[in-house]
Design a protein around this motif. Structure first.
Motif, short mmCIF file in Angstrom:
data_model
loop_
_atom_site.label_atom_id
_atom_site.label_comp_id
_atom_site.label_asym_id
_atom_site.label_seq_id
_atom_site.Cartn_x
_atom_site.Cartn_y
_atom_site.Cartn_z
N ASP A 66 9.35 59.68 54.45
CA ASP A 66 9.60 60.76 55.41
C ASP A 66 10.06 60.18 56.75
O ASP A 66 11.04 60.64 57.34
N GLY A 67 9.36 59.16 57.23
CA GLY A 67 9.74 58.52 58.49
C GLY A 67 11.07 57.80 58.39
O GLY A 67 11.89 57.84 59.32
N PHE A 68 11.31 57.16 57.27
CA PHE A 68 12.57 56.45 57.05
C PHE A 68 13.75 57.42 57.10
O PHE A 68 14.74 57.17 57.79
N GLN A 69 13.64 58.53 56.37
CA GLN A 69 14.73 59.52 56.35
C GLN A 69 14.99 60.09 57.74
O GLN A 69 16.14 60.29 58.13
N LYS A 70 13.94 60.33 58.49
CA LYS A 70 14.09 60.85 59.85
C LYS A 70 14.84 59.83 60.72
O LYS A 70 15.74 60.19 61.48
N SER A 71 14.48 58.56 60.60
CA SER A 71 15.16 57.52 61.38
C SER A 71 16.63 57.40 61.00
O SER A 71 17.48 57.24 61.87
N MET A 72 16.92 57.48 59.72
CA MET A 72 18.32 57.40 59.27
C MET A 72 19.12 58.60 59.78
O MET A 72 20.28 58.46 60.16
N ALA A 73 18.48 59.77 59.82
CA ALA A 73 19.18 60.98 60.26
C ALA A 73 19.39 61.02 61.77
O ALA A 73 20.43 61.48 62.24
N THR A 74 18.42 60.52 62.53
CA THR A 74 18.50 60.62 63.99
C THR A 74 19.03 59.36 64.66
O THR A 74 19.46 59.41 65.82
N GLY A 75 18.97 58.24 63.97
CA GLY A 75 19.40 56.98 64.58
C GLY A 75 18.37 56.41 65.54
O GLY A 75 18.69 55.53 66.33
N THR A 76 17.16 56.93 65.46
CA THR A 76 16.09 56.43 66.32
C THR A 76 14.84 56.19 65.48
O THR A 76 14.69 56.73 64.39
N THR A 77 13.97 55.39 66.03
CA THR A 77 12.67 55.17 65.42
C THR A 77 11.62 55.37 66.49
O THR A 77 11.88 55.10 67.66
#
Length: 143
Positions: A66-77
Motif C-alpha cells: 500500500d505504501g509502495f503504490q502510494k509512493s510510486m503514484a505521488t513521487g514522494t515517500t
C-alpha cells in the motif's frame, strides 16, 4: 565528486557489507548486492526479477505494498533523510530477521518515480540482546 569514476562507486556498492537493494516500479528486485546476500542468505541470481515479498513477512506485505503504490503514484515517500526504518524480515529458509534500513525514491529517465533503493543492516543480534535486557529489567521489577 565529478572526478570519481562511477565504476568505483558501483564497485563499493557491490561489495558493501550492508545490503543494497533496488526494486523497480512493479516491486521486482533489480539489484541485490553482496551485503544483501549475506544478510538474507539468498544469492542475487535467486532473487533478481522476483517480488520483494521474498523478504517481507506475510503479515506485513499488504501494508508495505500500500505504501509502495502510494509512493510510486505521488513521487514522494513519508520517510525522509533522517528516518531509519526498523522492521521484521525473512531470510532464506524462513529465518526471522530484524533489519533497519533507509529508503530512497529514484526517478526514471522521464523524471517519474521508477525505482526504490534501500540500504539495509541486519540488527537481529542487537534486537535479541535488547529484548533480553528488557525481560531482565521487567523480572527484576516484578512485572
Amino acid at each position: 565528486m565529478e572526478h570519481l569514476d562511477p565504476e568505483v562507486v558501483l564497485g563499493m556498492t557491490a561489495r558493501a557489507p550492508d545490503g543494497v537493494v533496488i526494486i523497480d516500479r512493479e516491486g521486482l528486485i533489480r539489484y541485490w548486492n553482496h551485503g544483501a546476500e549475506r544478510i538474507f542468505g539468498f544469492p542475487a541470481a535467486e532473487v533478481i526479477g522476483r517480488s520483494l515479498d521474498v523478504i517481507i513477512p506475510e503479515r506485513h506485505q499488504q501494508r508495505h505494498w500500500d505504501g509502495f503504490q502510494k509512493s510510486m503514484a505521488t513521487g514522494t515517500t513519508r520517510y525522509g533523510d533522517d528516518d531509519l526504518l526498523a522492521v521484521p524480515a525473512v531470510g532464506a529458509g524462513g529465518r526471522k530477521l530484524s533489519i533497519e534500513f533507509s529508503v530512497v525514491l529514484l526517478n526514471d529517465a522521464d523524471g517519474q518515480p521508477g525505482w526504490v533503493g534501500a540500504v539495509i543492516r541486519d540488527v537481529t543480534a542487537r534486537r535479541a540482546k535488547e529484548k533480553e535486557l528488557y525481560r531482565q529489567v521487567a523480572a527484576a521489577r516484578g512485572d
